[in-house]
Every structure is written in structure tokens, then in C-alpha cells.
Design an enzyme around this catalytic site. Structure first.
Site, PDB file in Angstrom:
ATOM      1  N   LYS A   1      -0.730  15.680  -8.100  1.00 18.67           N
ATOM      2  CA  LYS A   1       0.319  15.139  -7.225  1.00 18.67           C
ATOM      3  C   LYS A   1       0.451  13.624  -7.425  1.00 18.67           C
ATOM      4  O   LYS A   1       1.556  13.087  -7.500  1.00 18.67           O
ATOM      5  CB  LYS A   1       0.013  15.479  -5.759  1.00 18.67           C
TER       6      LYS A   1
ATOM      7  N   GLN B   1      -4.711  17.569   2.108  1.00 24.09           N
ATOM      8  CA  GLN B   1      -4.948  18.714   1.226  1.00 24.09           C
ATOM      9  C   GLN B   1      -5.828  19.751   1.924  1.00 24.09           C
ATOM     10  O   GLN B   1      -6.844  19.416   2.535  1.00 24.09           O
ATOM     11  CB  GLN B   1      -5.607  18.224  -0.082  1.00 24.09           C
TER      12      GLN B   1
ATOM     13  N   ASP C   1       4.657  18.306   3.703  1.00 27.32           N
ATOM     14  CA  ASP C   1       4.182  19.675   3.437  1.00 27.32           C
ATOM     15  C   ASP C   1       4.943  20.699   4.298  1.00 27.32           C
ATOM     16  O   ASP C   1       4.876  21.895   4.038  1.00 27.32           O
ATOM     17  CB  ASP C   1       2.689  19.785   3.782  1.00 27.32           C
TER      18      ASP C   1
HETATM   19  N1  GUN Z   1      -3.688  23.767  -0.472  1.00 28.82           N
HETATM   20  C1  GUN Z   1      -3.095  24.727  -1.221  1.00 28.82           C
HETATM   21  N2  GUN Z   1      -1.760  24.524  -1.273  1.00 28.82           N
HETATM   22  C2  GUN Z   1      -1.503  23.422  -0.551  1.00 28.82           C
HETATM   23  C3  GUN Z   1      -0.306  22.712  -0.234  1.00 28.82           C
HETATM   24  O1  GUN Z   1       0.815  23.075  -0.626  1.00 28.82           O
HETATM   25  N3  GUN Z   1      -0.464  21.611   0.548  1.00 28.82           N
HETATM   26  C4  GUN Z   1      -1.682  21.203   1.002  1.00 28.82           C
HETATM   27  N4  GUN Z   1      -1.726  20.128   1.764  1.00 28.82           N
HETATM   28  N5  GUN Z   1      -2.801  21.840   0.732  1.00 28.82           N
HETATM   29  C5  GUN Z   1      -2.713  22.944  -0.044  1.00 28.82           C
END
Ligand code: GUN
Length: 297
Positions: free
Chosen positions: A52, A96, A119
Site C-alpha cells: 500500500k 491493518q 477502508d
Molecule cells: N486485512 C485484510 N484485508 C484488509 C483490508 O482491506 N483492510 C485492512 N485494514 N486490513 C485488512
């Protein structure tokens, strides 16, 4: 059979976003700033967060990464979130997942300012999504919609079967595919671990979206000919012959399912890269809304 090339589409989207950032710079505007909090040392989480951050650099966004110990208390994490909520330089941020067991994940997600919740996990944004209101759509479901749209895959009146009811993928996906418009207007069945006779259901599906984290769960004999298959699984399976000591497996037995499918996403290179690009898209949107809020003050 057509492979849905998430890597290529994701690259196209990044190019589009980079072009938008260029325009922002030419107008003398601030560029979008995405922050991420990662708690602990989970290898997969670190890989996702790094990708990211890298993607931010690629499109010209600013990014900040906050690493916190796996032993952090809930209060300390909530304090960090409040700091990012208050930091006017940051347009959007993510925490995350998964989080360590001492931390109540829902409490953490509720603490994120909905305007910065790129998110789309805050109850306000999740509710808005269900009500067809403008909001941040969670990145993985958003990426799947974008793939269906860019490959012009019909969804109206189709039977979409979603396997897995996680808050990150299955649950929002089931809502989005049933909304009016395109992609949407599907008849949706949401299946999960207590679903009986799943093959009876999957064999009637025009579109299957699977996110269960069980390698090779969906077999060739479970689908009908010409079904559209979207594989969200990304499990690390130990493999001594692999350079990294593991290989990435999806939830679909690709070899056999691909022989019958009309469209299918590969793993890796399908849904995964789309998730990153859609997070950037949400961040661009967050920046734009942030700017408009400030201007209207
Ligand atoms: N863990 C797995 N997929 C995601 C996501 O799309 N966002 C976040 N914050 N954590 C994750």
C-alpha cells in the site's frame, strides 16, 4: 475462458490516479496523504501494508506508516487513532487487520473518523453503503465491482453466490451485488460455514465470489459451465521448493475450475492488486471531500 487480469487493470487505475495527482499539483493543491497503522509482526500484514505504501509512492501520494508493538494496549492504539483523526495533514488512514487478541477490533474501527475511513469499515460508512449513499466502499469489494465493470460482465438478473461472510469481503459483497445499478441487480445468496449442501447452491450460480481462506475449497464439479469465478483467497502455504518458503494459494482449484468457467481471477494477480488500487481511489476521494469541507468553512 478469459482471465480477469487484476494486475493490468490495477495498473491502469494507478495511471489514472497518477494523472489526477498531476492535475492537483498543477492547480497548486495538496496531494492526498494516506496513513496506515500496523500492529505486530504478521508477515502477510506487513507485505500488504508495504504494498500500500509503495502504491502511494507510485501515484504521487504522501504516505505515513505507523508500526506498533503486538503487545500494545487498546488504549494506546485508540490514542494513536485519535491523533490521526486530528491530524489535518492526513486525508485517510487504515488500521491493518487482523489485530492482536487483547484488542477489540470493532472498538478500534468505531474510533476512526468516518471521513478518514478509507477502508469503509466504520458502521456509519457500512450503513451508508447498504443504503446506496455516497461513502467509502471497502477496497476489496470495490475492486471486484471495478473488475466486473471494466470487463463488462453482465450482473443484472444473474444469480451471484458469495462464499464467506466476513465484514471485509463477503458481507459487503453480498449487499453490493444486490444493489440497483451496474454492477449489481443480482439475486444474491450469501453462504457460510453453516450452509448445508453448498454444491447444490454453487452449481446454480452464474457468478461465484469466494473469500474463505481455504486453499482449493471450490472444485470444478461444484460450478456450472460458463460461471464467472472471483477468487479472493490468498493463503500462504509452506513449500520448501519456493524461494520464500511458501506459495500463495487461492480458494479455488484453478486448474479444474478454469476449464469450466467463462471468466476467472488468478491468484496471485487477480483481486489482490485491485484492493490496493481501490484503496488509493478511496484516498483520492477522501482528499477531495476534505478539500471541499475546508472550502465551505
Ligand atoms: N486485512 C485484510 N484485508 C484488509 C483490508 O482491506 N483492510 C485492512 N485494514 N486490513 C485488512
Amino acid at each position: 475462458m478469459t482471465i480477469l487480469d487484476g494486475k493490468k487493470v490495477s495498473n491502469d487505475i494507478k495511471n489514472e490516479i497518477a494523472a489526477e495527482v498531476e492535475k492537483m499539483k498543477q492547480r497548486g493543491e495538496k496531494v492526498p496523504h494516506l496513513a496506515a497503522i500496523i500492529v505486530g509482526n504478521d508477515g502477510a500484514s506487513k507485505t500488504y501494508v508495504n504494498s500500500k505504501v509503495k502504491a502511494c509512492e507510485r501515484v504521487g501520494f504522501e504516505s505515513s506508516l505507523f508500526r506498533m508493538s503486538s503487545t500494545i494496549s487498546e488504549i494506546e492504539l485508540l490514542d494513536k487513532i485519535e491523533e490521526l483523526n486530528q491530524n489535518d495533514d492526513i486525508d485517510g488512514f487504515i488500521v491493518q487487520l487482523p489485530l492482536p487478541p487483547q484488542i477489540d477490533t470493532q472498538k478500534v474501527l468505531n474510533a476512526v473518523d468516518p471521513d478518514k475511513d478509507v477502508d469503509g469499515f466504520h458502521p456509519t460508512n457500512f450503513g451508508k453503503m447498504a443504503l446506496d449513499m455516497t461513502t467509502f466502499i471497502p477496497a476489496t469489494p470495490f475492486g471486484i465491482l471495478e473488475l466486473l465493470e471494466r470487463y463488462d460482465i453482465p450482473t443484472k438478473g444473474k444469480h451471484t453466490v458469495v462464499i464467506g461472510r466476513s465484514y471485509i469481503v463477503g458481507r459487503p459483497m453480498s449487499i453490493l451485488m444486490g444493489r440497483s445499478g451496474f454492477p449489481g441487480n443480482s439475486t444474491v445468496t450469501l453462504t457460510h460455514e453453516f450452509t448445508k449442501n453448498i454444491t447444490q447452491i454453487t452449481s446454480q450460480a452464474d457468478i461465484i465470489i469466494i473469500a474463505v481462506g481455504i486453499p482449493d475449497f471450490l472444485k470444478g464439479e461444484m460450478i456450472k459451465d460458463d460461471a464467472v469465478i472471483i477468487d479472493v483467497g490468498i493463503t500462504r502455504v509452506p513449500d520448501d521448493n519456493a524461494e520464500k518458503g511458501y506459495i500463495i494459494k487461492g480458494d479455488v482449484d484453478f486448474e479444474n475450475v478454469s476449464k469450466r468457467a467463462s471468466f476467472i481471477t488468478p491468484v496471485p494477480g487477480g483481486v489482490g492488486p485491485m484492493t490496493v488500487s481501490m484503496l488509493l481511489k478511496n484516498t483520492l476521494l477522501a482528499r477531495e471531500r476534505h478539500r471541499q469541507r475546508k472550502e465551505s468553512k
